[in-house]
Motif scaffolding. Sequence first.
Motif, short mmCIF file in Angstrom:
data_model
loop_
_atom_site.label_atom_id
_atom_site.label_comp_id
_atom_site.label_asym_id
_atom_site.label_seq_id
_atom_site.Cartn_x
_atom_site.Cartn_y
_atom_site.Cartn_z
N ARG A 257 0.83 -1.20 0.00
CA ARG A 257 0.00 0.00 0.00
C ARG A 257 0.87 1.26 0.00
O ARG A 257 1.69 1.48 0.87
CB ARG A 257 -0.93 -0.01 1.23
N CYS A 293 -3.37 1.04 6.27
CA CYS A 293 -2.93 -0.35 6.22
C CYS A 293 -4.08 -1.27 5.77
O CYS A 293 -5.21 -1.16 6.26
CB CYS A 293 -2.43 -0.78 7.60
N ILE A 294 -3.77 -2.15 4.84
CA ILE A 294 -4.81 -3.03 4.28
C ILE A 294 -5.37 -3.96 5.34
O ILE A 294 -6.56 -4.25 5.38
CB ILE A 294 -4.23 -3.84 3.10
N TRP A 295 -4.50 -4.42 6.23
CA TRP A 295 -4.96 -5.31 7.31
C TRP A 295 -6.00 -4.62 8.19
O TRP A 295 -7.05 -5.16 8.50
CB TRP A 295 -3.77 -5.80 8.14
N GLU A 297 -7.76 -2.12 7.31
CA GLU A 297 -8.90 -1.73 6.49
C GLU A 297 -9.81 -2.92 6.20
O GLU A 297 -11.02 -2.86 6.34
CB GLU A 297 -8.38 -1.16 5.17
N ARG A 298 -9.17 -4.02 5.76
CA ARG A 298 -9.97 -5.14 5.25
C ARG A 298 -9.70 -6.47 5.95
O ARG A 298 -10.29 -7.49 5.61
CB ARG A 298 -9.68 -5.34 3.75
N GLY A 299 -8.73 -6.46 6.89
CA GLY A 299 -8.42 -7.72 7.57
C GLY A 299 -7.67 -8.71 6.71
O GLY A 299 -7.76 -9.93 6.91
N LYS A 300 -6.95 -8.20 5.71
CA LYS A 300 -6.16 -9.08 4.85
C LYS A 300 -4.74 -8.55 4.75
O LYS A 300 -4.48 -7.43 5.16
CB LYS A 300 -6.77 -9.14 3.45
N CYS A 301 -3.84 -9.29 4.16
CA CYS A 301 -2.47 -8.87 3.84
C CYS A 301 -1.44 -9.38 4.86
O CYS A 301 -1.01 -10.51 4.78
CB CYS A 301 -2.37 -7.35 3.69
N ARG A 302 -1.09 -8.56 5.83
CA ARG A 302 -0.05 -8.89 6.82
C ARG A 302 1.26 -9.30 6.17
O ARG A 302 2.02 -10.12 6.73
CB ARG A 302 -0.54 -9.99 7.78
N LYS A 306 4.68 -11.35 7.70
CA LYS A 306 5.22 -12.60 7.15
C LYS A 306 6.67 -12.47 6.76
O LYS A 306 7.46 -13.39 6.92
CB LYS A 306 4.39 -13.02 5.93
#
Lengths: 679, 366
Positions: A257, A293-295, A297-302, A306
């Motif tokens: 992002r 942050c996408i996490w 925002e949408r609860g995905k990515c991280r 990783k």
Amino acid sequence: MAEKVGVYVCHCGSNIAGMVDVEDVARWAGENLPDVAVARDYKFMCSSLGQAMIEEDIKKHGLTRVVVAACSPHLHEKTFRRVCENANLNPYLCQMTNIREHCSWVSVDRAKATVKAKAMVAAAVERVKKQQPLEPMSVQVNPATLVVGGGIAGLQATLELADAGYPVYLVERRPSIGGHMAQFDKTFPTLDCSACILTPKMSEVGQHPNVTMFTYSELEEVSGSVGHFKVKIHKKARYVDEAKCTGCGICVEKCPRKVIDDDFESGLGYRKAIYTPFPQAVPRIPVIDTTSCIWFERGKCRACEKLCPTGAVAFDQKDEHIELDVGNIIIATGWELFDCRRLPQYGYGRLANVFTNMEFERMCNAAGPTGGKIVLRDGKTEPKSVAIIHCVGSRDVNTNEHCSAVCCMAALKFGHLVMEKTSAEVYSFYIDMRTNQKSYEEFYQRLLEEGMHFVRGRVAEVTDAARKPEEEGKLIVQVEDTLVGKQRRIPVDMVVLMAALEPQRDAKELGIKCGISCSMAGWYTERHPKLDPVATMTDGVFVAGTCQGPKDIPASVAQGAAAAARVMGMITKGAVMIEPVVASITEELCSGCRICNNLCPYNAIEYDEEKGVSRVITSMCKGCGTCVAACPAGAITGAHFTNDQILSEIRGALWDAHASAAAPAQAQAPAAAQTASGS
Amino acid sequence: MNPTPSTPTPSTASSASGKPKLALYWAASCGGCEIAVLAINEKILDVAAAFDIVFWPCVMDGKVRDIERMPDGGIDVCLFNGGIRTSEQEYMAQLLRRKSKVLVAFGSCAHEGCIPGLANLSSREEIFQAVYGNGQSTENPQELRPQVQTHTPEGEILLPYFYDTLRTLDQTVPVDYYLPGCPPEAENIWKAIEAIVSGKLPPRGTVLGPTTTVCDECPRKRSEKKIQQFKRTWQTVPDEETCLLEQGLVCCGIATRAGCGALCPRVNSPCIGCHGPNVDVPDFGARMMTALSSVLDANTPEEIERILTEGIPDPVGVFYRFSLAASLLRRSRLRKKEVGPGGNGGNGANQPTGSPAVEKASAARR
């Protein structure tokens, strides 16, 4: 036992004696005021001879109270209290009445001024008789210091203290220390690289064994007072474990992002959702911006989690609230940029090629979004002409009345950089050129020689509405050139607005937390504008840098160092005396109505649920009297300002009214009516 | 502020019948205090048994000349209610002071002026104009006014002189004790009588009551206060658990001396302050105003102005309902020509000499 009062009326040279018949006042006080044992006038009461006279009188006549009618207690209360102390009289049995600032200096009629001085002396005599002996409390000074703000002023203060061997807690709101100076390219007038001189200091602070840094943190609460403040720091979650992170930057690189960096890059560049604001950031530990942050925002990515080689990314991190004990506080919270949209006539935000000074700083910076190239908003076209408009939001009754102090020099610096990097013509539109520090005027001369064009006049408008063919596709600067007395329209490719320095938006809020006040504009108020520029009216709280008023880097550094020196003075002294003028609550009179509970500006009042009464924490009380005035039950007493003392003072001030009231015949009811009786 | 009386400590058994002598009198008051005395119910018989009631014009016949003939200090206790508005009341206050060992300012009027004291916002002339002049129900074409002295063929008729200013009892004569309340509550009256009978009295000049405020006796839940709007009682039905002030009602309980058991707040009505200020508080209204202004939750002068003017249209009536005559200012300023006999607060020559300086000074200005 009747008190024996000594009254000392000062001439202050001719400052008082020029308007008040001081001899008459002293004679009158001696003859007319009850319980006055000695009354004298003297040329300079604060001189050693004047002081000796009072001391001798106390011993010889056994005076139990002293009234000094002279200047402001701000100036000499300490002097005369010490005199009393030397003569074994409790210093709080001395009362000063200010017949200079409050009487002679503000009067034009000698006879009236003399009467007023008498009333003031009478008031002080009546009051002093009711005063109680008080004992100051001694408090050990905690050698740790809190520095709020990690800009150049705060960094300087931190280093001075840490190098002297004292622990420092440095709190910075942004993810990295460095402040505005970290954003600049070159510094005037020497044109040395800002980062090159700043970053060594930053890393020194970052690695100093005596410094504990709290970045991405804010000061939440302050209680206590000089020597023993308790502060609470709100440490926002970075979502990166500071202990594990090595600052390798893989997380930043891999973050998918990308967002516009409004803060450090002034909106000209991009950053990732996990980022460090700039390469030399201290600490080099990234933060995750939860709004992008996408996490989050949408609860995905991280992805960062990783890919982090040390497993430092911690999405479950929580905000922390850290409590610290410190002896002194240095506020160095700096400034923020005037929002140029408030002056729509200059077109910022509407006309693409109008830039702010901070945008231009970033553009000039080799590490900035354009790699140091001066280009138009399209990112590639080099301007052929640049206009620099001074005083945008400064020296203007509609926005800020103050001069921002640094823009003239910064504008000259910009002019030099434009001419160095491009072949563009540069115009400066100024009201007055202010170059009054060391080597500044020389720099101005240099720019005159380098061929920068100077037009004296406040710009009326920047527009893209062309009137002539040569204005097509250009920005036209409409200005009255006051040196030739003509309206001019100057077409240019780029406009740079020298936006004002403004106080931080939450300066007042922070000021209230620390018990210091702001000017109307919002700059912190120093204890004395000339003689005490870094201290404040709250003991143990100091100010440094631009939070006290616009200033350049050398002045900010000097103030940072000065504040540190003041703090070191306090630490070396070891203990401070606290005024015994404090409030106290008589529990038997308190009904626990809780009116006073949230009034105390120093959080010195607590409520005892069990007993149903409120209580003053003496060590935190400053004796301001807010709660005393507010208590509806009359349960709070302000030492040295009791009802009895104040009412006696008023009674004294009305001495001439009593005199005239006592004299005339008492009003009488008709004799006949007196005897008429009912029933 | 209260003058120290010069009479000695009372002995409670002095009359021929062996019973102490009791007098009750009323001056400028509504009569409620008289009823309050009877509200002690059957205990009034105990009073009658314990005391020889020598003078109580409301209840029984009696002549002033009989009192005048009594020796000074011949009455053991006098419960005096009402403020001092006329020359007659002033005379009676002086007479009963002279004749009584213990003089009690009974109820709010004698204690601090009460509702009649609110007329201190007007002058004698303005009051007469309202009562005998242009009142809506008044028809007085000849513009007759009460005269102190009127000559008639039958002889001379005398009326008391009506002063510009209502004074409290202790602004007129030295007072020994104060029993606060409008009217005082029956149990407090009984307690006071008991104390007098048993001789267990606090130092002279004491207000008989607790030294804390109504909040202490109020069962409502209190927290830190921030007031955004003041409401008048007809504008809201308050929640029964929470502090009324926190609900925006101007409850004077914070500043009012306890002793009533928080009667009004217990029935969901704000305290109006009839017990007067707490001990050593010189001005009730000033306390209320500084307290409330301290907890206003407003940021601009305009906002403060709005909260105050909308919520408190009659500040004197709210904050000085009971205590205007006893306040530091005592009354609104009289224009020079308005000052008539006694207009300065009356008979200054007989003023006690507690702290006369300020009183005389302010008297001279009226």
